[in-house]
Design a protein around this motif. Structure first.
Motif, PDB file in Angstrom:
ATOM      1  N   GLY A   5      40.604  29.492  43.497  1.00  0.00           N
ATOM      2  CA  GLY A   5      40.591  30.872  43.947  1.00  0.00           C
ATOM      3  C   GLY A   5      40.748  31.865  42.808  1.00  0.00           C
ATOM      4  N   TYR A   6      40.971  33.126  43.192  1.00  0.00           N
ATOM      5  CA  TYR A   6      41.148  34.185  42.185  1.00  0.00           C
ATOM      6  C   TYR A   6      42.173  35.194  42.687  1.00  0.00           C
ATOM      7  N   SER A   7      43.045  35.646  41.776  1.00  0.00           N
ATOM      8  CA  SER A   7      44.037  36.675  42.102  1.00  0.00           C
ATOM      9  C   SER A   7      43.596  37.984  41.460  1.00  0.00           C
ATOM     10  N   LEU A   8      43.451  39.009  42.259  1.00  0.00           N
ATOM     11  CA  LEU A   8      42.949  40.300  41.771  1.00  0.00           C
ATOM     12  C   LEU A   8      43.771  40.839  40.604  1.00  0.00           C
ATOM     13  N   ASP A   9      43.098  41.538  39.724  1.00  0.00           N
ATOM     14  CA  ASP A   9      43.772  42.174  38.585  1.00  0.00           C
ATOM     15  C   ASP A   9      44.396  43.483  39.072  1.00  0.00           C
ATOM     16  N   ASP A  10      45.377  43.312  39.923  1.00  0.00           N
ATOM     17  CA  ASP A  10      46.051  44.441  40.561  1.00  0.00           C
ATOM     18  C   ASP A  10      47.526  44.083  40.660  1.00  0.00           C
ATOM     19  N   TRP A  11      48.421  45.003  40.464  1.00  0.00           N
ATOM     20  CA  TRP A  11      49.852  44.690  40.355  1.00  0.00           C
ATOM     21  C   TRP A  11      50.449  44.079  41.616  1.00  0.00           C
ATOM     22  N   SER A  12      49.967  44.464  42.795  1.00  0.00           N
ATOM     23  CA  SER A  12      50.633  43.964  44.011  1.00  0.00           C
ATOM     24  C   SER A  12      49.671  43.672  45.164  1.00  0.00           C
TER      25      SER A  12
END
Length: 653
Positions: free
Chosen positions: A158-165
């Motif tokens: 998967g992928y985790s967005l480049d966003d803090w939260s």
């Protein structure tokens, strides 16, 4: 809730030997299977599985039960989770209602951590495929690595967005508690703020042997020098990195089938090998290899092939892991790739045939490997060469098997051009030192043990009634519904006025015979656990003419199922040892069921008569009166009855 019909279907379909075989390497032992205990550290098998009875018993830890009990013990599943796991394995459709918010709140901490991890995995996969950032960054990276869509989905990447939260906000919105997001390490909480641990990373879910998601590995794709290239979930109640191997869920069946496990360093090494067609491969996920991880492999195979990158600098640091493998009594081979190559790149650039051939031709015995690595550093320096030889002999000393030790010493002598005598002498010195250390530890432990037991004045006696009550339970479980011809003994007076036992043949079901005999003599179970079990079994046999042992074990509670398993598997213990190899042949039981029932009931009668006589004797001594005629008469009658029963017992035996 899962419907009873579905649960029955799962129990009818699931095979205990197949399910446990996914976690433990089982070998045939008569009509049963044996293997190393998955619950304790051992080198001799003490774990037994009975396909006929569909139960298992671990004699080292005392645990046992049916297929669901194994999953609950080994994988820490709840009962519904174990049923779901089996339903998935055997392609059984399962219906269940959606969990309410209230039910989620009531779930235990451990279950909540698993639920959060499962949600996270689904979330990261969804981001990878359904967002612009996921497709352009995450999916593009996996495609560049050569992973197919099938492989990406198979490993739940998967992928985790480049966003803090982004992830934390989504999880909270779905009703997952911040407490559990923090405990899994998915969310970092500082004062009033919370943010995603894996911000802007491709995600690799780390699964247990049964496929449960324990944690994650994340790789950053930007050139941020302050951030670690790879980041793992922190330790949590469900994730202990020293006890987990990446890829073990996908590899376990192939490892057992091939009887070999390839051990690599990284996530992509595992995935690339798997995609190429070599599926018996796992990774320690960038951490130093541990004894717990080796034992995980040891349950499935005795053979490990360690694969190293072509980077010579990292080889020496990895040698310690080989010694740990040797200590576990396993066989080790080592294979290195050409300079600049690693398992990932080499598998990507070569066909399955080329990769397989390379592994076969270049996998060296650990002695050859260790000698080649260390010899290059010491060939022109006698002092260093001596240290190298001692280092190799020290590795050989870790091997438990004496024959293997000797063979490796001979091999080392040839490679290092030194006499075997010197190496054996060095090995003896190392072993002597180890023995001295072990002896010191033994003396310390013995002293402590002696302090505990030195005040004990009595030796624990065998509880005869316990043994006989246990045997009655076993008879009911195995033969309760069977119809047999029983030789009953009727007490009569002969022409001389003497008591005699006259035999009469009667046909009856085993459970009816046992119940009536115990009731007639007013014999009660003294062990409360056996008493409860006895009446439960009698009731079940009375209600159901088609009594089925497997179904009965599946219906009773966990404690009762464990007790039943212990009773039924006790006789299987001797098959764990290869007695025939030592020309020792255990005597098989060849009594008929009727004989077994009669012998057990008669033995219990004799024991209780003996207890009654002792009671009368004690009363006589206590009262010390001259009018003990009636008591003495009763003692005489009981003694006479015991003599008659003993004669009958001798004939049966």
């Amino acid at each position: 809730m899962i419907s009873p019909t579905t649960i029955d279907q799962v129990f009818e379909t699931a095979r205990v030997e197949e399910v446990i075989g996914d976690f433990v390497q089982l070998k045939k032992a008569g009509s049963n299977f044996k293997g190393l205990s998955p619950f304790s550290d051992e080198r001799s098998p003490s774990f037994m599985v009975s396909p006929v009875k569909q139960i298992w018993k671990d004699f080292s830890s005392g645990k046992g039960g049916n297929v669901v009990a194994f999953l609950m013990e080994h994988e820490h599943f709840t009962y519904p989770e174990a049923i779901k796991y089996l339903a998935k394995k055997y392609n059984i459709e399962i219906e269940e209602t959606e969990q309410s918010d209230e039910q989620k709140e009531q779930a235990s901490e451990r279950e909540s951590l698993y639920l959060v991890s499962e949600f996270a995995s689904s979330y990261f996969q969804n981001i990878l495929y359904k967002t612009d950032q996921g497709k352009s960054i995450g999916l593009s990276y996996f495609k560049e690595r050569g992973f197919t869509n099938e492989t990406i989905k198979e490993f739940d990447l998967g992928y985790s967005l480049d966003d803090w939260s982004a992830f934390t906000d989504a999880a909270l919105k779905k009703g997952y508690q911040l407490e559990f997001l923090e405990k899994t390490g998915l969310t970092i909480v500082k004062e009033e703020k919370q943010f995603d641990r894996f911000k802007g990373r491709v995600m690799f879910p780390i699964k247990s042997m049964s496929g449960r998601i324990l944690g994650f590995g994340g790789r950053i794709l930007t050139n941020d020098k302050k951030a670690a290239k790879y980041l793992n979930s922190p330790e949590s109640p469900i994730y202990h990195k020293s006890k987990v191997l990446y890829g073990i869920y996908m590899a376990k069946q192939s490892i057992a089938k091939e009887d070999n496990c390839y051990l690599v360093e990284g996530y992509t090494d595992v995935i690339q090998f798997h995609q190429r067609g070599i599926k018996n491969v796992v990774s320690s996920s960038g951490t130093a290899l541990t004894s717990e991880q080796i034992r995980l492999i040891n349950r499935l195979t005795k053979n490990i092939t360690v694969l190293f990158d072509g980077d010579a600098a990292g080889l020496r640091a990895s040698l310690r892991g080989i010694d740990l493998i040797l200590e576990q009594g396993m066989n080790v081979k080592v294979c290195t790739f050409p300079e600049g190559e690693d398992p990932d790149s080499f598998a990507r650039e070569n066909s399955l045939e080329e990769l397989t051939l390379y592994l076969e031709e270049n996998a060296k015995d650990f002695i050859q490997f260790k000698a080649s690595v260390l010899y290059e550093e010491s060939k022109n320096d006698p002092i260093k060469k001596a240290e190298t030889i001692r280092d190799i002999v020290n590795s050989i000393s870790k091997i438990p098997d004496r024959i293997k030790k000797e063979i490796y010493i001979q091999e080392c002598a040839k490679i290092m051009d030194i006499s075997e005598g010197v190496l054996f002498s060095t090995l003896a010195q190392i072993n002597k030192k180890d023995i001295q250390e072990a002896d010191k530890k033994y003396k310390r432990d013995y002293q402590k043990s002696f302090e505990v037991i030195k005040n004990k004045q009595t030796v624990e006696k065998v509880d005869v009634q316990y043994v006989l009550e246990r045997e009655i339970i076993k008879i009911l479980l195995l033969y309760g519904n069977k119809t047999e011809d029983f030789e009953d003994l009727i007490l009569k007076e002969n022409d001389l006025g003497e008591l005699i036992l006259e035999p009469v043949i009667q046909e009856a079901k085993v459970f009816e015979k046992v119940f009536l005999d115990l009731q007639e003599d007013e014999m009660e179970f003294t062990n409360e656990k056996f008493k409860h079990l006895y009446y439960t079994i009698i009731d079940e046999l009375n209600k159901h003419a088609d009594f089925n042992l497997k179904s009965f074990i599946n219906k009773v509670d966990g404690d009762m199922a464990s007790e039943i398993t212990t009773i039924l598997m006790e006789d299987e213990r001797y098959t764990l040892d290869d007695w025939n190899r030592m020309n020792i042949f255990p005597k098989e039981k060849n009594h008929t069921v009727a004989q077994l029932v009669s012998e057990t009931i008669l033995s219990l009668r004799c024991f209780l008569i003996d207890q009654k006589v002792k009671q009368f004797q004690a009363e006589t001594l206590k009262n010390k009166t001259s009018s003990n005629t009636s008591v003495l008469e009763e003692v005489k009658d009981y003694s006479g009855l015991k003599m008659l029963l003993s004669r009958k017992l001798n004939r049966v035996l």
